[in-house]
Write a protein that holds these residues in place. Structure first.
Motif, mmCIF file in Angstrom:
data_model
loop_
_atom_site.group_PDB
_atom_site.id
_atom_site.type_symbol
_atom_site.label_atom_id
_atom_site.label_comp_id
_atom_site.label_asym_id
_atom_site.label_seq_id
_atom_site.Cartn_x
_atom_site.Cartn_y
_atom_site.Cartn_z
ATOM 1 N N ALA A 55 0.823 -1.210 0.000
ATOM 2 C CA ALA A 55 0.000 0.000 0.000
ATOM 3 C C ALA A 55 0.859 1.262 0.000
ATOM 4 N N VAL A 56 1.940 1.261 0.780
ATOM 5 C CA VAL A 56 2.848 2.411 0.805
ATOM 6 C C VAL A 56 3.487 2.614 -0.563
ATOM 7 N N GLY A 64 -5.867 -5.775 15.932
ATOM 8 C CA GLY A 64 -6.258 -7.118 15.504
ATOM 9 C C GLY A 64 -7.644 -7.167 14.885
ATOM 10 N N TYR A 65 -8.256 -6.028 14.624
ATOM 11 C CA TYR A 65 -9.604 -5.957 14.064
ATOM 12 C C TYR A 65 -9.550 -6.207 12.547
ATOM 13 N N GLN A 66 -9.740 -7.473 12.138
ATOM 14 C CA GLN A 66 -9.563 -7.880 10.740
ATOM 15 C C GLN A 66 -10.584 -7.234 9.796
ATOM 16 N N ALA A 67 -11.757 -6.915 10.321
ATOM 17 C CA ALA A 67 -12.805 -6.340 9.467
ATOM 18 C C ALA A 67 -12.417 -4.960 8.926
ATOM 19 N N ALA A 68 -11.371 -4.349 9.490
ATOM 20 C CA ALA A 68 -10.920 -3.047 8.986
ATOM 21 C C ALA A 68 -10.551 -3.136 7.506
ATOM 22 N N ASP A 69 -10.040 -4.299 7.094
ATOM 23 C CA ASP A 69 -9.691 -4.502 5.686
ATOM 24 C C ASP A 69 -10.929 -4.432 4.803
ATOM 25 N N THR A 70 -12.004 -5.076 5.237
ATOM 26 C CA THR A 70 -13.255 -5.069 4.469
ATOM 27 C C THR A 70 -13.852 -3.673 4.391
ATOM 28 N N PHE A 71 -13.862 -2.974 5.527
ATOM 29 C CA PHE A 71 -14.423 -1.618 5.527
ATOM 30 C C PHE A 71 -13.590 -0.663 4.661
ATOM 31 N N ALA A 72 -12.285 -0.884 4.602
ATOM 32 C CA ALA A 72 -11.434 -0.056 3.739
ATOM 33 C C ALA A 72 -11.775 -0.283 2.279
ATOM 34 N N SER A 73 -12.082 -1.536 1.915
ATOM 35 C CA SER A 73 -12.447 -1.822 0.521
ATOM 36 C C SER A 73 -13.778 -1.170 0.149
ATOM 37 N N ILE A 74 -14.729 -1.154 1.107
ATOM 38 C CA ILE A 74 -16.007 -0.471 0.870
ATOM 39 C C ILE A 74 -15.777 1.028 0.684
ATOM 40 N N LEU A 75 -14.887 1.597 1.499
ATOM 41 C CA LEU A 75 -14.561 3.017 1.378
ATOM 42 C C LEU A 75 -13.983 3.326 -0.002
ATOM 43 N N VAL A 123 -6.154 8.573 -10.650
ATOM 44 C CA VAL A 123 -4.922 8.434 -9.856
ATOM 45 C C VAL A 123 -5.113 9.053 -8.474
ATOM 46 N N LEU A 124 -5.836 10.181 -8.415
ATOM 47 C CA LEU A 124 -6.135 10.791 -7.120
ATOM 48 C C LEU A 124 -6.941 9.837 -6.255
ATOM 49 N N GLY A 125 -7.910 9.175 -6.862
ATOM 50 C CA GLY A 125 -8.684 8.177 -6.130
ATOM 51 C C GLY A 125 -7.821 7.019 -5.680
ATOM 52 N N ASP A 126 -6.869 6.627 -6.524
ATOM 53 C CA ASP A 126 -5.942 5.552 -6.150
ATOM 54 C C ASP A 126 -5.107 5.952 -4.936
ATOM 55 N N LEU A 127 -4.674 7.206 -4.919
ATOM 56 C CA LEU A 127 -3.883 7.678 -3.784
ATOM 57 C C LEU A 127 -4.695 7.599 -2.500
ATOM 58 N N LEU A 128 -5.939 8.064 -2.572
ATOM 59 C CA LEU A 128 -6.810 7.993 -1.395
ATOM 60 C C LEU A 128 -7.072 6.537 -1.008
ATOM 61 N N GLY A 129 -7.217 5.686 -2.035
ATOM 62 C CA GLY A 129 -7.422 4.267 -1.761
ATOM 63 C C GLY A 129 -6.228 3.642 -1.075
ATOM 64 N N SER A 130 -5.033 3.998 -1.532
ATOM 65 C CA SER A 130 -3.812 3.472 -0.905
ATOM 66 C C SER A 130 -3.709 3.934 0.547
ATOM 67 N N LEU A 131 -4.091 5.187 0.797
ATOM 68 C CA LEU A 131 -4.073 5.693 2.169
ATOM 69 C C LEU A 131 -5.067 4.936 3.052
ATOM 70 N N ALA A 132 -6.223 4.572 2.451
ATOM 71 C CA ALA A 132 -7.215 3.801 3.203
ATOM 72 C C ALA A 132 -6.668 2.421 3.550
ATOM 73 N N VAL A 133 -5.954 1.810 2.607
ATOM 74 C CA VAL A 133 -5.358 0.488 2.854
ATOM 75 C C VAL A 133 -4.291 0.589 3.944
ATOM 76 N N ILE A 134 -3.490 1.647 3.878
ATOM 77 C CA ILE A 134 -2.464 1.857 4.908
ATOM 78 C C ILE A 134 -3.107 1.999 6.288
ATOM 79 N N ALA A 135 -4.177 2.781 6.354
ATOM 80 C CA ALA A 135 -4.874 2.979 7.626
ATOM 81 C C ALA A 135 -5.439 1.655 8.143
#
Length: 310
Positions: free
Chosen positions: A132-133, A184-195, A163-175
């Motif tokens: 993601a970084v 340890g909250y695994q669902a954060a990955d799923t919520f990031a994909s929805i975002l 590309v701007l959306g990709d940057l925001l998406g990468s930041l969401a994945v990093i978060a």
């Protein structure tokens, strides 16, 4: 009496707005494809849906940039009797394809995320975070490459927004990766994909709306038809103006036409030339429209014209 004015009717390899910036697009395409490969591998190894979503989004961006480059090349083909404007609208159709692809990607990401909500698999955050970084850095570089050109072309603008959306998406994945590492909250990955899915849709909608405006031949943004009419009426010898049309063939190429009613005394050979020169100069200087066509009509002929337009 008609008159057309344009500095050039031929389209060179860099004649369209997208064509002028094709080197930028090629550079962004190369960067994006490289990151897509890395993120796809990272997503498969880490099990991260958010990273896979980001990779899918970047893949759609790469496809969009490729389509834009292909369209810019097609647009350089010369005009013919069958296609009097050549293939310049190919750029607009490419932007339409970009918008539709973005919508499809967003729907697929959202559907998979909903499916995962009940049973979120374990995610390997170290690989997820590293990929993601890397994606964020690559997107930032691509934004800097496209920043100076995105106001001139729908396709370059579409690529910039993606590309701007990709940057925001990468930041969401990093978060999401950081949240999982700390809590340890695994669902954060799923919520990031929805975002990421929800970030894609508004950009796709705005691009689609702009493309539809061009295809429906709406007046270009920022053009005030009422003000244009006032400028034309201010030209010596002009009595009235009707059937005003202003539209966009492709990004950076507005076209204008109008029927201008002129005093009979101003329609001599030299007088008509002076009126036309003033009209063309007015459109070029005040409204940045070099490709304009005027039909001059004597006052006595005006009553035969059907005024069905602006």
């Amino acid at each position: 009496m008609g008159h057309d004015h344009s500095h050039s009717h031929g389209i060179t390899a860099s004649g369209t707005s997208t064509g002028k910036h094709r080197k930028r697009l090629v550079a962004v395409l190369a960067i994006t494809l490289a990151v897509v490969v890395i993120q796809l591998i990272g997503a498969l190894v880490s099990g991260s849906l958010a990273l896979l979503a980001d990779a899918g989004h970047m893949l759609s961006d790469a496809a969009g940039v490729f389509i834009a480059l292909l369209a810019a090349w097609i647009a350089t083909r010369p005009a013919s009797d069958q296609r009097t404007y050549g293939y310049q609208r190919a750029e607009v159709l490419a932007a339409l394809a970009n918008a539709l692809v973005l919508i499809v990607i967003a729907v697929l990401i959202f559907t998979e995320a909903i499916r995962r909500l009940g049973s979120t698999p374990e995610v390997h955050t170290d690989i997820m975070l590293a990929a993601a970084v890397l994606g964020a850095v690559a997107n930032l570089i691509s934004l800097l490459i496209l920043r100076g050109a995105q106001k001139e072309s729908l396709n370059v603008r579409g690529a910039y927004l993606e590309v701007l959306g990709d940057l925001l998406g990468s930041l969401a994945v990093i978060a999401a990766a950081i949240v999982i590492m700390i809590t340890g909250y695994q669902a954060a990955d799923t919520f990031a994909s929805i975002l990421i899915a929800f970030m894609i849709l508004p950009r796709a909608w705005h691009l689609l709306r702009d493309v539809v405006d061009v295809l429906l031949e709406a007046s270009p943004k920022g053009v005030d038809v009422k003000l244009i009419r006032e400028h034309i009426l201010a030209v010596d010898g002009v009595v009235s103006v009707h059937d005003i049309h202003i539209w966009t063939i492709t990004s950076g190429m507005p076209v204008f036409s109008a029927h201008v009613v002129v005093e009979d005394a101003a329609l001599g050979a030299r007088g008509a030339d002076r009126v036309l020169d003033k009209l063309v100069t007015c459109l070029g200087q005040h409204f940045d429209t070099e490709h304009c066509t005027f039909q001059l009509e004597p006052v006595t002929h005006a009553e035969h014209e059907a005024r069905q337009h602006a």
